[in-house]
Design an enzyme around this catalytic site. Structure first.
Site, PDB file in Angstrom:
ATOM      1  N   TYR A 263       0.839  -1.202   0.000  1.00  0.00           N
ATOM      2  CA  TYR A 263       0.000   0.000   0.000  1.00  0.00           C
ATOM      3  C   TYR A 263       0.875   1.254   0.000  1.00  0.00           C
ATOM      4  O   TYR A 263       0.582   2.239  -0.683  1.00  0.00           O
ATOM      5  CB  TYR A 263      -0.936   0.014   1.219  1.00  0.00           C
ATOM      6  CG  TYR A 263      -1.965   1.112   1.103  1.00  0.00           C
ATOM      7  CD1 TYR A 263      -3.195   0.859   0.512  1.00  0.00           C
ATOM      8  CD2 TYR A 263      -1.693   2.409   1.550  1.00  0.00           C
ATOM      9  CE1 TYR A 263      -4.132   1.874   0.351  1.00  0.00           C
ATOM     10  CE2 TYR A 263      -2.614   3.421   1.392  1.00  0.00           C
ATOM     11  CZ  TYR A 263      -3.841   3.155   0.795  1.00  0.00           C
ATOM     12  OH  TYR A 263      -4.756   4.168   0.636  1.00  0.00           O
TER      13      TYR A 263
ATOM     14  N   PHE B 102      -7.671  21.464 -24.874  1.00  0.00           N
ATOM     15  CA  PHE B 102      -7.934  20.030 -24.935  1.00  0.00           C
ATOM     16  C   PHE B 102      -9.162  19.769 -24.056  1.00  0.00           C
ATOM     17  O   PHE B 102      -9.344  20.416 -23.020  1.00  0.00           O
ATOM     18  CB  PHE B 102      -6.735  19.169 -24.501  1.00  0.00           C
ATOM     19  CG  PHE B 102      -7.063  17.717 -24.722  1.00  0.00           C
ATOM     20  CD1 PHE B 102      -7.139  17.217 -26.012  1.00  0.00           C
ATOM     21  CD2 PHE B 102      -7.374  16.876 -23.662  1.00  0.00           C
ATOM     22  CE1 PHE B 102      -7.518  15.900 -26.241  1.00  0.00           C
ATOM     23  CE2 PHE B 102      -7.757  15.563 -23.895  1.00  0.00           C
ATOM     24  CZ  PHE B 102      -7.824  15.071 -25.183  1.00  0.00           C
ATOM     25  N   THR B 103      -9.965  18.801 -24.486  1.00  0.00           N
ATOM     26  CA  THR B 103     -11.280  18.571 -23.865  1.00  0.00           C
ATOM     27  C   THR B 103     -11.222  18.461 -22.337  1.00  0.00           C
ATOM     28  O   THR B 103     -11.852  19.239 -21.625  1.00  0.00           O
ATOM     29  CB  THR B 103     -11.908  17.307 -24.465  1.00  0.00           C
ATOM     30  OG1 THR B 103     -10.970  16.237 -24.360  1.00  0.00           O
ATOM     31  CG2 THR B 103     -12.270  17.507 -25.939  1.00  0.00           C
TER      32      THR B 103
ATOM     33  N   ASP C  48       1.436  20.219 -20.486  1.00  0.00           N
ATOM     34  CA  ASP C  48       0.748  18.950 -20.760  1.00  0.00           C
ATOM     35  C   ASP C  48       1.708  18.136 -21.629  1.00  0.00           C
ATOM     36  O   ASP C  48       1.833  18.364 -22.833  1.00  0.00           O
ATOM     37  CB  ASP C  48      -0.578  19.206 -21.471  1.00  0.00           C
ATOM     38  CG  ASP C  48      -1.292  17.897 -21.813  1.00  0.00           C
ATOM     39  OD1 ASP C  48      -0.642  16.834 -21.763  1.00  0.00           O
ATOM     40  OD2 ASP C  48      -2.490  17.940 -22.128  1.00  0.00           O
TER      41      ASP C  48
ATOM     42  N   LYS D 172      -0.093   7.519 -23.513  1.00  0.00           N
ATOM     43  CA  LYS D 172       0.280   7.851 -24.898  1.00  0.00           C
ATOM     44  C   LYS D 172       1.777   7.588 -25.080  1.00  0.00           C
ATOM     45  O   LYS D 172       2.204   6.452 -25.201  1.00  0.00           O
ATOM     46  CB  LYS D 172      -0.075   9.307 -25.189  1.00  0.00           C
ATOM     47  CG  LYS D 172      -1.564   9.549 -25.438  1.00  0.00           C
ATOM     48  CD  LYS D 172      -2.366   9.717 -24.201  1.00  0.00           C
ATOM     49  CE  LYS D 172      -3.740  10.280 -24.448  1.00  0.00           C
ATOM     50  NZ  LYS D 172      -4.580  10.253 -23.238  1.00  0.00           N
TER      51      LYS D 172
ATOM     52  N   ARG E  78     -13.355  14.989 -33.957  1.00  0.00           N
ATOM     53  CA  ARG E  78     -12.689  16.094 -33.251  1.00  0.00           C
ATOM     54  C   ARG E  78     -13.191  17.389 -33.892  1.00  0.00           C
ATOM     55  O   ARG E  78     -12.504  18.039 -34.662  1.00  0.00           O
ATOM     56  CB  ARG E  78     -11.165  16.005 -33.364  1.00  0.00           C
ATOM     57  CG  ARG E  78     -10.547  14.778 -32.718  1.00  0.00           C
ATOM     58  CD  ARG E  78     -10.262  14.867 -31.224  1.00  0.00           C
ATOM     59  NE  ARG E  78     -11.374  14.704 -30.345  1.00  0.00           N
ATOM     60  CZ  ARG E  78     -11.264  14.435 -29.038  1.00  0.00           C
ATOM     61  NH1 ARG E  78     -10.084  14.263 -28.476  1.00  0.00           N
ATOM     62  NH2 ARG E  78     -12.322  14.348 -28.266  1.00  0.00           N
TER      63      ARG E  78
ATOM     64  N   PHE F  64     -18.753  14.152 -26.247  1.00  0.00           N
ATOM     65  CA  PHE F  64     -18.352  13.279 -27.366  1.00  0.00           C
ATOM     66  C   PHE F  64     -18.263  11.810 -26.957  1.00  0.00           C
ATOM     67  O   PHE F  64     -18.418  10.923 -27.770  1.00  0.00           O
ATOM     68  CB  PHE F  64     -17.017  13.751 -27.960  1.00  0.00           C
ATOM     69  CG  PHE F  64     -15.902  13.837 -26.954  1.00  0.00           C
ATOM     70  CD1 PHE F  64     -15.729  14.969 -26.177  1.00  0.00           C
ATOM     71  CD2 PHE F  64     -15.029  12.776 -26.774  1.00  0.00           C
ATOM     72  CE1 PHE F  64     -14.713  15.043 -25.242  1.00  0.00           C
ATOM     73  CE2 PHE F  64     -14.014  12.836 -25.845  1.00  0.00           C
ATOM     74  CZ  PHE F  64     -13.860  13.978 -25.060  1.00  0.00           C
TER      75      PHE F  64
HETATM   76  N1  PM9 Z   1      -6.361  12.062 -24.820  1.00  0.00           N
HETATM   77  C1  PM9 Z   1      -7.081  10.987 -26.789  1.00  0.00           C
HETATM   78  O1  PM9 Z   1      -7.698  10.074 -27.338  1.00  0.00           O
HETATM   79  C2  PM9 Z   1      -8.002  10.208 -24.530  1.00  0.00           C
HETATM   80  C3  PM9 Z   1      -9.445  10.306 -24.805  1.00  0.00           C
HETATM   81  S1  PM9 Z   1     -10.101  11.857 -25.334  1.00  0.00           S
HETATM   82  C4  PM9 Z   1     -10.293  12.710 -23.844  1.00  0.00           C
HETATM   83  O2  PM9 Z   1      -6.391  11.801 -27.412  1.00  0.00           O
HETATM   84  C5  PM9 Z   1      -3.985  15.378 -23.797  1.00  0.00           C
HETATM   85  C6  PM9 Z   1      -3.214  16.168 -24.787  1.00  0.00           C
HETATM   86  C7  PM9 Z   1      -4.644  14.218 -24.167  1.00  0.00           C
HETATM   87  C8  PM9 Z   1      -5.391  13.494 -23.195  1.00  0.00           C
HETATM   88  C9  PM9 Z   1      -6.169  12.371 -23.553  1.00  0.00           C
HETATM   89  C10 PM9 Z   1      -5.406  13.982 -21.862  1.00  0.00           C
HETATM   90  C11 PM9 Z   1      -6.164  13.278 -20.785  1.00  0.00           C
HETATM   91  C12 PM9 Z   1      -4.732  15.128 -21.555  1.00  0.00           C
HETATM   92  N2  PM9 Z   1      -4.036  15.796 -22.513  1.00  0.00           N
HETATM   93  O3  PM9 Z   1      -7.094  10.327 -21.068  1.00  0.00           O
HETATM   94  O4  PM9 Z   1      -7.106  11.223 -18.771  1.00  0.00           O
HETATM   95  O5  PM9 Z   1      -4.554  13.811 -25.429  1.00  0.00           O
HETATM   96  O6  PM9 Z   1      -5.194   9.893 -19.507  1.00  0.00           O
HETATM   97  O7  PM9 Z   1      -5.506  12.120 -20.433  1.00  0.00           O
HETATM   98  C13 PM9 Z   1      -7.129  11.105 -25.349  1.00  0.00           C
HETATM   99  P1  PM9 Z   1      -6.286  10.825 -19.908  1.00  0.00           P
END
Ligand code: PM9
Length: 461
Positions: free
Chosen positions: A76, A128-129, A219, A262, A386, A453
């Site tokens: 833990y 970004f979303t 980011d 990623k 997108r 989305f």
């Molecule tokens: N990106 C993508 O498919 C995941 C689903 S869409 C919300 O591109 C950036 C630049 C991203 C991103 C996720 C996140 C969030 C932050 N910044 O999905 O929570 O491309 O790990 O990261 C998606 P998490």
């Protein structure tokens, strides 16, 4: 014999395990997309032939990473894998402290809650979303200060993620530096088509923000890909390693949010990295409310080990050259076929210009959503909208936000598909493009409040 001709890239690995994919008939796909309400996020992955929905969490891990999974220390508190991860973040990214999180948006939540006050403004290189939503939930307003070229799919500017320094300084003067908790810089910019920021521009942003004592939050979700494009395109960096460029980018920023799903080649995970001791203290206290103890923050020990190894693999030149090379291969094929795409081709996907492909549809008829559904119907290739659906609504007026870019993203998972898959994708996109006049628009029949989305449902007009 002259060796001047540039050699092709090839995948720097051999494949030792395969995952069969299902081929479907058009009738089966019609039924699947009807059941999914014309939203590719609501398809079952079993019904997908080539899955280009996202590059997030969809990478193939290496044998070293899988071996690392067996070394998971699931204590833990104080797991040894946490310390390996901390070492990797310090070595490859140079940040002082890390707080692990289950994925990127959790890190965005923490930093937004800690740094943003009601009525603040957060300038950034395109929204970004999830990032923007967390800024808004914390009481802030995102302001786009990216260069204008980023909003033009045809413009071939090599660094479309650069910040417009005039826009940034005008905002600081208009609102006052005390209303700007930080500048948000993404490497690369996803919504612009996977476009990089240059180090030259980032240094200028650093100078300007230091003048006003405003920190930079990075980011860093696709920082290695951004570093590769700097190495390829920015004078003075051609002989620097990816690792050196990544470190230099990070050194110009004060904190970072990371979706490790990623660049860093793992299926789950993320972190918040900060240099400031006081901010770190607050962040590691907050993480225990939402994620877990500060030495795992929502990740299993084995996942932290795989991530530590993935970070080291992500900055390897042969890896990143092949990764981006594959994306560019698909992009150039589509350009040769005459399909309108965002240029230059980005690093994590090829973005189809739905406004140009479906000129008979207005933005209210959701061209990118319609195009993604049509592509799935044609071949079982799954892509992501997108455009206006992703852009959501203005929180004050409740009206749709209408982004200039109305795109369908063909996102390439890392180390998963072959060049033959890319050929099949290109042929399907070409076929859909040739019959584009037949594609009808869509309308919302269900719309959730946040990040619509993901879960909205649609009907054909
Ligand atoms: N990106 C993508 O498919 C995941 C689903 S869409 C919300 O591109 C950036 C630049 C991203 C991103 C996720 C996140 C969030 C932050 N910044 O999905 O929570 O491309 O790990 O990261 C998606 P998490």
């Amino acid at each position: 014999m002259s060796n001047k001709k540039k050699r092709s890239w090839a995948e720097p690995y051999k494949i030792k395990m395969v995952e069969p994919v299902k081929m479907t008939t058009r009738e089966e796909r019609q039924q699947a997309i009807d059941e999914a309400g014309y939203n590719t996020f609501l398809l079952r992955s079993e019904d997908v032939y080539i899955d280009l929905l996202t590059d997030s969490g969809t990478s193939a891990m290496s044998d070293r990473q899988w071996a690392g999974m067996m070394l998971g220390d699931e204590a833990y508190a104080g797991s040894r894998n946490f310390y390996h991860l901390e070492d990797a973040v310090r070595k490859y990214y140079g940040y002082k402290h890390i707080v692990p999180t289950h994925q990127g948006r959790a890190a965005e939540h923490i930093i937004s809650q800690l740094m943003i006050n009601e009525g603040d403004f957060i300038p950034g290189n395109m929204y970004f979303t999830t990032t923007k939503l967390h800024q808004e939930l914390a009481g802030g307003t995102f302001v786009d200060v990216i260069i204008d070229e980023a909003h033009d799919p045809e413009n071939e500017h090599p660094f479309k993620a650069d910040i417009d320094l005039n826009k940034l300084e005008d905002l600081i003067k208009e609102k006052g530096a005390d209303k700007i908790p930080y500048v948000s810089i993404a490497t690369t910019v996803n919504m612009a088509g996977g476009q990089p920021i240059s180090l030259g521009n980032l240094k200028e942003v650093r100078k300007l923000t230091q003048k006003y004592d405003i920190p930079i939050v990075h980011d860093m979700t696709r920082v290695a890909e951004n570093a590769y494009l700097i190495q390829q395109r920015e004078p003075g960096y051609e002989n620097k390693s990816i690792q050196e460029i990544v470190l230099e980018i990070c050194s110009l920023t004060d904190a970072a949010t990371m979706s490790s799903k990623k660049d860093a080649l793992v299926n789950i995970g993320g972190f918040l990295a900060v240099n400031d001791d006081e901010l770190f203290d607050k962040a590691r206290n907050m993480v225990v409310i939402y994620e877990g103890l500060h030495t795992y923050g929502g990740m299993a020990g084995r996942d932290m080990e795989a991530l530590a190894i993935g970070i080291s693999e992500s900055v390897d030149y042969d890896h990143i050259r092949a990764r981006v090379g594959q994306v560019i291969y698909l992009g150039e094929k589509l350009v040769e076929m005459g399909v309108p795409v965002v240029k230059p081709i980005g690093s994590h996907g090829v973005f189809l210009d739905a406004k140009k492909i479906l000129p008979h549809l207005s933005q209210d008829q959701l061209p990118a959503q319609s195009l993604a559904a049509a592509l799935y119907l044609d071949s079982g290739v799954r892509a992501m909208e997108r455009g206006v659906v992703s852009a959501g609504r203005n929180p004050e007026t409740g009206e749709h936000n209408y982004p200039k870019l109305e795109l369908v993203r063909l996102t390439i998972p890392r180390r998963v598909y072959t060049q033959a898959h890319m050929d099949v994708v290109a042929e399907s996109v070409e076929a859909v493009y040739q019959n584009a006049k037949e594609i009808k628009g869509l309308k919302f029949v269900y719309e959730p409040e946040y990040l619509r989305f993901f879960q909205s449902r649609f009907e054909v007009l």
